[in-house]
Design a protein around this motif. Structure first.
Motif: not given
Length: 832
Positions: A165-167, A182, A189, A211, A227
């Motif tokens: 996962y990535q913001i 995150i 989060i 995200v 996303t």
């Protein structure tokens, strides 16, 4: 048959290219349990394995989870007809049985397992296309407040199903600071450190995040992704320090008493209090609702405020946020009476103090809170003792405590001190305190002599120093034994040279006039003295000394024949020791008080080196001076009056002789008995030391050494060791066994230079145990054998003669005694 063989070869080739693996690494084998791994999505009609069976088997039967995909040929070829899908079925469990021509079982059924291996053929997908969450400002950074979740049908045990996962977007992005983070594995989060500090709902209460999620752990360019959006509402933080609490001291309400509260943003927090200072007891507690209590009544005079921390932790004991401070102020009530000073207060007032003048400030104490109605004190005089000359002599300012004279100036004759009782009160209490006021005498009385003229006194001028010649007396009516009544006497006229002094008796104030310096008729024969009596304390402004404080006295001296007087007791001079005889080396002078002529003479002139001119006092040398004999020559100078008077005075004359180089250096001792063992086995040597009777420099003498003449250099050589020592060495070993003489010259290098030559003898002799040995006959002064025998015979002959004479006299004495015994008639009787 040729077609069947071609088909078999094609199956085998296809098996090599498409199957994952087979047991034992073979493509055919006897029927037995086996497991095969095959990637999903492969082309259909792929050969897996060819089974064989023992006769009479002619055919094979396939059963189990075939799903219409797997088939087996009579010749044992196992293959699949459709592409496999791991997400439909990950494992196919089959059974293979070998049959004979009649359909009967030969072997089996044998379990065959087909494992479908995963390929990345599914994209991850979020469970929601939009998430909503809220977070409190100042929440603990790193603690998730929402989770986003995605799924992937691929095998989670392989990178195909492992998600990251990535913001990727934060709106708004203020000052390029990321407020959110995150967990790339869990999707949790939380706030960043900056977000925990800077999120403020008053500035921005809504944030949106985009995200992303990727499979293949996000490490491959061919990974799939999805996303979602997250809307976050920022709420005000309710975890904050409560307002300062005020608690009235010594409260009578039931305890524990709730005084304030703290709340975490969500339920379930565990609360505790932490002391910031070490106290004998901590009078506060907190429950798990966040309510804070005082556990007992508080005393402001013991401690007027408290500061401690409230802490919120999660179920694992980790802090949820920074602790908050709790301030508690203990408010004052009037529960303490005024207190008097620890020691009795004493004021002093001079007896001429004016009405209204301040005497002093009386200060009581109240430990209730300062500058409140509880500690404001009021002062009042409730008693004065004694009430003379009247009551109410003093006044006190009600709130300042300043005391003043109220009615009249005080007189010590009326009362030396006053005791006052002071009432000190606050709003509720009263206290009585003592105060003492001492009346201090002022110097308003001058000393007065008992008589103004002490008449005449005649003294001989030789009266001893320290003698008391007169007693004077003055009186003072001020308080006894104070600086106002103590009397000091001074001579203000008639003794400019300070020959007299006056001591005061501290008990009686009597003055004793004494001789401080020798009196001198010739200087002054009459002294007209004026005495002044005064106090060490200054008089008050309107009082001054007058004629009553002065007295006169006349001192008359008589002349006394005095001895001559030297101006100093020691006269000193310094001359070189080599001055010529008759040189003037110094002079002394004396003076006769009566002006008579003086005659000088010397005493203790033990060496006779000096003489003195009897008229002028000049001193001359009469002999050769020698510093090495005596460097400081001391004599006594006598001064007498001419005319036969016996009066005389003495002084010392010290003559210091400075050194001149008049002594040649010399050896420190007689170096007799020098020897070297013969024959020499090596070069021999010995050490000599020199000295000098002259005064030497601080670094010591620096002599030079040389052989006495050049002829000695073929046998001897000298080498200097230091300024006083020299080594004399042989130059060869070819010396005869005899006595050798040599001379050595020593120079001092002074001004003028002095030198001396000493001759020494060295014996070369045979040695026994490193000592020189010489036969007795060869030693000088030793008698010969004949001489020794003759001496011995002569001695024996003398002894024989002496013995013969002794025996003869003894025999004669014995014969005489016998004859007297035979003639008693020759004995005459004593006369009657």
């Amino acid at each position: 048959m040729m077609f069947q063989a071609h088909l078999d070869s094609l199956f085998l080739l296809t098996l090599c290219l498409t199957t994952g693996y087979g047991q034992e690494g073979k493509f055919s084998g006897h029927l037995k349990p086996m497991t095969f791994s095959i990637y999903e999505g492969q082309e259909p009609s792929q050969l897996i394995f060819q089974f064989t069976s023992k006769p009479p088997a002619v055919n094979f039967q396939l059963t189990g989870e075939t799903d219409g995909i797997f088939e087996i040929q009579p010749n044992g070829f196992l293959y699949y007809t459709k592409a496999l899908d791991r997400e439909t079925r990950a494992i196919h469990r089959l059974q293979v049985t070998s049959l004979d021509a009649h359909g009967g079982k030969v072997e089996g059924p044998v379990p065959i397992t087909i494992e479908v291996k995963d390929i990345n053929d599914n994209r991850p997908m979020f469970l929601q296309q939009k998430y909503e969450a809220s977070v409190r400002q100042n929440s603990r950074p790193g603690k998730p407040f929402i989770y986003v979740n995605a799924t992937d049908l691929d095998d989670p045990a392989t990178p195909n199903g492992q998600l990251v996962y990535q913001i990727i977007i934060q709106l708004p992005l203020i000052e390029n600071i990321k407020y959110f983070q995150i967990n790339n594995k869990t999707g949790g989060i939380s706030l960043t450190q900056e977000g925990a500090w800077k999120l403020d709902p008053m500035q921005n209460s809504l944030y949106s995040l985009v995200v992303s999620v990727k499979d293949m752990e996000g490490q491959s360019e061919n990974s799939f992704s999805d996303t979602t959006s997250v809307d976050i509402i920022v709420k005000e933080n309710i975890w904050k320090a409560p307002e300062p609490v005020k608690i009235e001291e010594n409260s009578t309400e039931p305890h524990p008493l709730k005084i304030t509260q703290v709340r975490w943003n969500e339920p379930g927090a565990h609360y505790s209090l932490v002391e910031l200072e070490k106290l004998p007891r901590f009078p506060f507690s907190i429950d798990q609702e966040g309510d804070i209590y005082a556990t007992e009544p508080l005393d402001r005079e013991e401690k007027e405020s408290y500061v401690f921390m409230a802490v919120a932790k999660d179920e694992h004991g980790k802090p949820l946020a920074r602790p908050v401070k709790v301030y508690v102020e203990v408010t004052d009530i009037n529960d303490n009476p005024p207190t008097c000073p620890s020691t009795k207060t004493v004021f002093e007032v001079q007896e001429n103090e004016r009405i209204g003048n301040a005497i002093g400030i009386f200060t009581a104490h109240d430990i209730d809170k300062e500058n409140t109605v509880n500690s404001i004190l009021r002062y009042a005089i409730v008693e004065q003792s004694p009430k003379v000359p009247k009551d109410g002599l003093f006044l006190v300012q009600s709130y300042g405590g300043m005391f003043q004279l109220a009615r009249q100036s005080l007189k010590k004759q009326d009362a030396p001190l006053y005791n006052l009782t002071i009432e000190v009160s606050d709003h509720d209490f009263k206290t009585l305190c003592p105060l003492q006021i001492n009346v201090i005498d002022i110097n308003d009385q001058i000393p007065i002599f008992e008589k103004s003229n002490y008449g005449n006194l005649t003294l001989a001028e030789d009266m001893a120093v320290g003698s008391t010649i007169l007693t004077i007396q003055a009186t003072d009516d001020d308080e006894p034994f104070t600086g106002s009544s103590k009397i000091l006497y001074r001579i203000v006229e008639g003794d400019s040279e300070g020959r007299l002094e006056i001591d005061t008796d501290v008990h009686t104030n009597a003055g004793y006039v004494k001789i401080k310096k020798p009196l001198d008729f010739e200087t002054a024969s009459v002294y007209n003295i004026v005495f002044k009596a005064e106090n060490p304390e200054p008089l008050i402004a309107d009082i001054s000394y007058n004629s009553s404080s002065f007295a006169t006295f006349k001192l008359i001296l008589t002349d006394v024949n005095e001895p001559p007087v030297f101006p100093q007791q020691v006269f000193q001079a310094r001359v070189p020791e080599n001055v010529a005889i008759g040189t003037k080396v110094g002079n002394v002078t004396a003076k006769d008080p009566e002006g008579l002529e003086i005659s000088y003479s010397l005493e203790n002139n033990q060496k006779g080196w000096l003489k003195i001119d009897s008229v002028t006092g000049e001193i001359f040398s009469t002999g050769q001076l020698d510093r090495e004999v005596q460097s400081l020559y001391q004599v006594q100078v006598v001064a007498r009056e001419k005319g036969g008077s016996s009066l005389r005075s003495t002084a010392s004359f010290h003559l210091t002789l400075t050194d001149v180089n008049d002594n040649a250096p010399r050896l420190v001792k007689d170096y007799t008995g020098l020897y070297l063992c013969h024959p020499l086995k090596a070069l021999g040597s010995f050490i000599l030391e020199a000295t000098d009777d002259d005064r030497q420099p601080l670094r010591g003498p620096q002599f030079t050494f040389a052989l006495g003449n050049e002829n000695l250099q073929k046998d001897w050589e000298v080498s200097k060791i230091n300024g006083t020592h020299v080594r004399v060495s042989t130059r060869h070993t070819n010396f005869e066994e005899r006595i050798y003489s040599f001379s050595i010259r020593i120079s001092d290098g002074g001004q003028p230079p002095m030198e001396r030559t000493d001759t020494l003898t060295v014996t070369f002799c045979s040695c026994v145990e490193d000592r020189c040995f010489q036969p007795a006959g060869q030693q000088p002064g030793m008698p010969t054998v004949g001489m020794a025998v003759g001496t011995l015979l002569t001695t024996l002959l003398v002894i024989g003669v002496i013995l013969a004479v002794v025996f003869f006299r003894l025999k004669k004495s014995k014969d005489g005694s016998g004859t007297e015994g035979t003639q008693p008639s020759e004995v005459k009787p004593l006369s009657a």
